[in-house]
Enzyme design. Sequence first.
Site, short mmCIF file in Angstrom:
data_model
loop_
_atom_site.label_atom_id
_atom_site.label_comp_id
_atom_site.label_asym_id
_atom_site.label_seq_id
_atom_site.Cartn_x
_atom_site.Cartn_y
_atom_site.Cartn_z
N GLY A 32 0.83 -1.21 0.00
CA GLY A 32 0.00 0.00 0.00
C GLY A 32 0.85 1.24 0.00
O GLY A 32 2.05 1.19 -0.24
N ASN A 33 0.21 2.37 0.23
CA ASN A 33 0.95 3.63 0.29
C ASN A 33 0.31 4.56 1.32
O ASN A 33 -0.70 4.22 1.92
CB ASN A 33 1.01 4.28 -1.09
CG ASN A 33 -0.37 4.60 -1.62
OD1 ASN A 33 -1.05 5.47 -1.10
ND2 ASN A 33 -0.80 3.87 -2.65
#
Length: 419
Positions: A213-214
């Site tokens: 993810g980020n």
Amino acid sequence: MARVVLGVAGGIAAYKACSLLRLLTENGHDVTVVPTAAALRFVGAPTWEALSGHPVSTQVWDDVAEVPHVRLGQAADLVVVAPATADLLARAAAGLADDLLSSTLLTARCPVVMAPAMHTEMWGHAATRANVATLAARGVTIVPPASGRLTGADSGPGRLPEPEDLYAVCERLLAGDRREAEDRREAGPLAGRSVVVTAGGTREPLDPVRFLGNRSSGKQGFALAAVAAARGADVLLISANTSLPAPPGVTVVPGDTALEMRDGVLSAGKAADVVVMAAAVADFRPREYATEKIKKTYGDGADGGRGAEAAPTIELVRNPDILAELVAARGDDASPVVVGFAAETGDAHGTVLEHGRAKLERKGCDLLVVNEVGAGKAFGQDTNTVTILRQGSSHTVEAGPASKEAIAAAVWDAVQDIL
Ligand code: C5P
């Protein structure tokens, strides 16, 4: 038909809330009753359930999968608390969230009405006065108590107003809200325009518990959607893994992985006038999705024997570039207007802006909103600083440091220029 939450606090006047409930349902509204635990000592759950046609709960631990303490407030067109006791007013003014009603009051973005009812001494106490003033200053409509006979033989200000009077206040607020929203939509610079906004950060699943993810919080995308709706647009917000409340008038649908987001954007984008890609879409995803959790003991035992050093190698594949696909799919009319975002850091090959210009060229979108990220900048913050680049023009617009709403306003100003 409006969605109304009827909050009932624990006072003797709770019985009068049954008549208010009746008036609301008989006039076509969908009412969910949220009593406090103390209110159920005065009027039991079966009465509220039978009159409203919905189950009732006092606390956040029932029906958890539906996240009722968030959903009820978010979905409501009006919250009316009658009676609002001294205790309920104090909890609401302090922003407590210790039961379903107080939590609902924190998540509601619609008009809120409170009808205090209590003994005269409690109503006159400085603490109650201060709590009522706080709530009124935050926009709560306070319907002051009537004077007259109280629970015992005594009388004075503190009685809950008649249900018909409370009902009239509810209708007035519902009508006002509808009118205000309609006026705004009809007069706004984006009236009649259909826009799609993406927000948040995609998560690319690796196994049932892990993902790549980020750090995107979705705040900038939600601000863009809110400002577009306030300017009259029909807004579809495709959201990746955010937990922010839907802005008023915005339809929110999930698009949690890059592939899900692509489906949403390409199908909704065809008919849209504008697509703003504020989401941080993962460039890569794991090639394989492991249907079972990858164990920490990976590589140990029969096949491996590599002991504590063993770790899997995760092979990645490229995700489609949604923005580029959207641009490529446009016809001669160059519709929709496409806005990209670029979160950049400067490096040995160029400055943030140089990277931005090259990306605008490469992606072919109409506008590129460039922001510098890293070291506490942009991600998760409430403020942002951006430069807006326009295709085929050396003119740039600088915005910020400013709230993400102010940045959104600058982006929509630039979009309106193109439209
Ligand atoms: O190339 P880069 O990821 O920096 O570009 C960012 C812009 O492209 C953002 O507007 C983002 O939403 C969009 N994007 C996309 N599909 C991807 C990656 C990014 O639409 N796979």
